[in-house]
Scaffold this motif. Structure first.
Motif, PDB file in Angstrom:
ATOM      1  N   ARG A   1      -0.802   1.253   5.343  1.00 49.77           N
ATOM      2  CA  ARG A   1      -1.488   1.802   6.415  1.00 49.77           C
ATOM      3  C   ARG A   1      -2.274   3.295   5.686  1.00 49.77           C
ATOM      4  O   ARG A   1      -3.135   3.745   6.477  1.00 49.77           O
ATOM      5  CB  ARG A   1      -0.774   2.162   7.632  1.00 49.77           C
ATOM      6  CG  ARG A   1      -0.409   0.801   8.355  1.00 49.77           C
ATOM      7  CD  ARG A   1       0.298   1.350   9.706  1.00 49.77           C
ATOM      8  NE  ARG A   1      -0.604   1.568  10.710  1.00 49.77           N
ATOM      9  CZ  ARG A   1      -0.667   2.787  11.479  1.00 49.77           C
ATOM     10  NH1 ARG A   1       0.258   3.799  10.924  1.00 49.77           N
ATOM     11  NH2 ARG A   1      -1.491   3.140  12.332  1.00 49.77           N
ATOM     12  N   PHE A   2      -1.670   3.697   4.863  1.00 48.66           N
ATOM     13  CA  PHE A   2      -2.193   4.969   4.347  1.00 48.66           C
ATOM     14  C   PHE A   2      -2.640   5.306   3.138  1.00 48.66           C
ATOM     15  O   PHE A   2      -3.262   6.363   2.580  1.00 48.66           O
ATOM     16  CB  PHE A   2      -1.060   6.108   4.692  1.00 48.66           C
ATOM     17  CG  PHE A   2      -0.404   6.212   6.099  1.00 48.66           C
ATOM     18  CD1 PHE A   2      -1.267   6.790   6.870  1.00 48.66           C
ATOM     19  CD2 PHE A   2       0.647   5.431   6.191  1.00 48.66           C
ATOM     20  CE1 PHE A   2      -0.672   6.952   8.414  1.00 48.66           C
ATOM     21  CE2 PHE A   2       1.112   5.698   7.651  1.00 48.66           C
ATOM     22  CZ  PHE A   2       0.488   6.534   8.639  1.00 48.66           C
ATOM     23  N   SER A   3      -2.571   4.092   2.226  1.00 45.38           N
ATOM     24  CA  SER A   3      -2.864   4.110   0.810  1.00 45.38           C
ATOM     25  C   SER A   3      -3.355   2.799   0.123  1.00 45.38           C
ATOM     26  O   SER A   3      -2.820   1.619   0.825  1.00 45.38           O
ATOM     27  CB  SER A   3      -1.823   4.850   0.136  1.00 45.38           C
ATOM     28  OG  SER A   3      -2.103   4.725  -1.428  1.00 45.38           O
ATOM     29  N   VAL A   4      -4.289   2.814  -0.727  1.00 45.02           N
ATOM     30  CA  VAL A   4      -4.682   1.701  -1.238  1.00 45.02           C
ATOM     31  C   VAL A   4      -4.873   1.734  -2.824  1.00 45.02           C
ATOM     32  O   VAL A   4      -5.505   2.887  -3.142  1.00 45.02           O
ATOM     33  CB  VAL A   4      -5.840   0.895  -0.681  1.00 45.02           C
ATOM     34  CG1 VAL A   4      -6.916   1.878  -0.850  1.00 45.02           C
ATOM     35  CG2 VAL A   4      -6.070  -0.675  -1.367  1.00 45.02           C
ATOM     36  N   ARG A   5      -4.258   0.921  -3.395  1.00 43.80           N
ATOM     37  CA  ARG A   5      -4.653   0.893  -4.966  1.00 43.80           C
ATOM     38  C   ARG A   5      -5.112  -0.346  -5.566  1.00 43.80           C
ATOM     39  O   ARG A   5      -4.542  -1.443  -5.154  1.00 43.80           O
ATOM     40  CB  ARG A   5      -3.419   1.350  -5.728  1.00 43.80           C
ATOM     41  CG  ARG A   5      -2.790   2.798  -5.412  1.00 43.80           C
ATOM     42  CD  ARG A   5      -1.623   3.191  -6.568  1.00 43.80           C
ATOM     43  NE  ARG A   5      -1.226   4.533  -6.205  1.00 43.80           N
ATOM     44  CZ  ARG A   5      -1.600   5.448  -6.967  1.00 43.80           C
ATOM     45  NH1 ARG A   5      -2.420   5.491  -7.919  1.00 43.80           N
ATOM     46  NH2 ARG A   5      -0.999   6.748  -6.685  1.00 43.80           N
ATOM     47  N   GLY A   6      -5.898  -0.261  -6.285  1.00 42.60           N
ATOM     48  CA  GLY A   6      -6.609  -1.535  -6.881  1.00 42.60           C
ATOM     49  C   GLY A   6      -7.503  -1.161  -8.262  1.00 42.60           C
ATOM     50  O   GLY A   6      -7.392  -0.211  -8.801  1.00 42.60           O
ATOM     51  N   THR A   7      -8.181  -2.371  -8.754  1.00 42.77           N
ATOM     52  CA  THR A   7      -9.040  -2.060  -9.914  1.00 42.77           C
ATOM     53  C   THR A   7     -10.123  -2.777  -9.512  1.00 42.77           C
ATOM     54  O   THR A   7     -10.463  -3.518  -8.673  1.00 42.77           O
ATOM     55  CB  THR A   7      -8.229  -2.900 -11.081  1.00 42.77           C
ATOM     56  OG1 THR A   7      -7.967  -4.233 -10.783  1.00 42.77           O
ATOM     57  CG2 THR A   7      -6.967  -2.169 -11.348  1.00 42.77           C
ATOM     58  N   VAL A   8     -11.371  -2.128 -10.126  1.00 37.68           N
ATOM     59  CA  VAL A   8     -12.575  -2.908  -9.976  1.00 37.68           C
ATOM     60  C   VAL A   8     -13.490  -2.638 -11.404  1.00 37.68           C
ATOM     61  O   VAL A   8     -13.021  -1.977 -12.276  1.00 37.68           O
ATOM     62  CB  VAL A   8     -13.331  -2.071  -8.980  1.00 37.68           C
ATOM     63  CG1 VAL A   8     -13.649  -0.694  -9.395  1.00 37.68           C
ATOM     64  CG2 VAL A   8     -14.387  -2.746  -8.564  1.00 37.68           C
ATOM     65  N   ARG A   9     -14.442  -3.721 -11.615  1.00 33.97           N
ATOM     66  CA  ARG A   9     -15.099  -3.523 -12.615  1.00 33.97           C
ATOM     67  C   ARG A   9     -16.733  -3.748 -12.133  1.00 33.97           C
ATOM     68  O   ARG A   9     -17.061  -4.660 -11.213  1.00 33.97           O
ATOM     69  CB  ARG A   9     -14.942  -4.909 -13.756  1.00 33.97           C
ATOM     70  CG  ARG A   9     -13.861  -4.882 -14.478  1.00 33.97           C
ATOM     71  CD  ARG A   9     -13.695  -6.059 -15.311  1.00 33.97           C
ATOM     72  NE  ARG A   9     -12.319  -6.250 -16.089  1.00 33.97           N
ATOM     73  CZ  ARG A   9     -12.132  -5.789 -17.280  1.00 33.97           C
ATOM     74  NH1 ARG A   9     -13.040  -5.074 -17.857  1.00 33.97           N
ATOM     75  NH2 ARG A   9     -10.762  -5.957 -17.380  1.00 33.97           N
TER      76      ARG A   9
END
Length: 227
Positions: free
Chosen positions: A121-129
């Protein structure tokens, strides 16, 4: 260490820079960031594969120098598809494009698709190109595409976990270094504070240990009946 996309890097003059980026696979999600989906990450209906091809098409159009005959043929094909799709138009609340929470990127091509690895609910982590379509120049992502990704990430996080929908009041972006095309980038977004209808969130994009850009956004919770 040389920064990809800058003079001196072996990929600087690569005509395929940013091409061939695969559609992000479905990964386990938490809270309401996404819903459970089928094996192709798109409910099993093929929509995700079509969007992946559309992203690839836009990257290849951006990278190509077309001869007049190809331009004419492509224009005719696109015109025919516009006529065909016109018959399938629906009202906004029935629209599929950008409304598929079971897919990376919500099934849209306006912003690159974020692959979420951790979320609550308070954070998100991920990857993108960022593909070739988002090229600004000299191997760098267009400056306008960076806040577009930030708004997508922070806007979704602001409304995650069953929260009432909110809209962006401001989004301040600081560019710290080149954001390279075609490279895997780490994205982190998080809540800073929430008071009344005001939600303040921050996010950053990193390439390895290099901070590419960071942003702060203020999101205002909608009152009942507000669009």
């Amino acid at each position: 260490m040389r920064t990809p996309g800058l003079p001196g890097d072996s990929r600087y003059d690569d005509p395929a820079l940013g091409l061939g980026i695969p559609e992000p696979e479905r990964t386990p999600q938490v809270e309401s960031w996404t819903r459970a989906a089928g094996p192709d990450g798109a409910g099993g209906d093929g929509y995700g594969g079509m969007i992946a091809r559309l992203r690839g098409f836009l990257d290849h159009v951006a990278a190509a120098r077309l001869d007049p005959g190809t331009v004419a043929a492509l224009s005719d094909d696109l015109g025919a598809w516009c006529e065909r799709l016109a018959d399938a138009a629906v009202a906004e609340h029935e629209q599929v494009f950008g409304h598929r929470d079971d897919m990376p990127g919500r099934g849209q091509t306006m912003a690159p698709a974020l692959r979420v690895h951790e979320a609550n609910r308070f954070s998100v982590r991920g990857t993108v190109r960022f593909g070739r379509y988002f090229l600004g120049g000299n191997g760098a992502v267009h400056g306008g595409a960076v806040p577009l990704l930030f708004d997508e990430v922070l806007g979704r996080l602001s409304g995650s976990g069953g929260r009432t929908r909110a809209r962006t009041a401001y989004l301040h972006t600081d560019y710290r270094s080149i954001t390279p095309i075609g490279a895997e980038l780490d994205v982190h977004g998080w809540f800073v504070s929430e008071e009344g209808r005001k939600r303040v969130l921050r996010a950053e994009i990193r390439h390895g240990g290099i901070l590419c850009a960071e942003a702060e956004g203020l999101f205002i919770v909608l009152n009942p009946g507000q669009p």
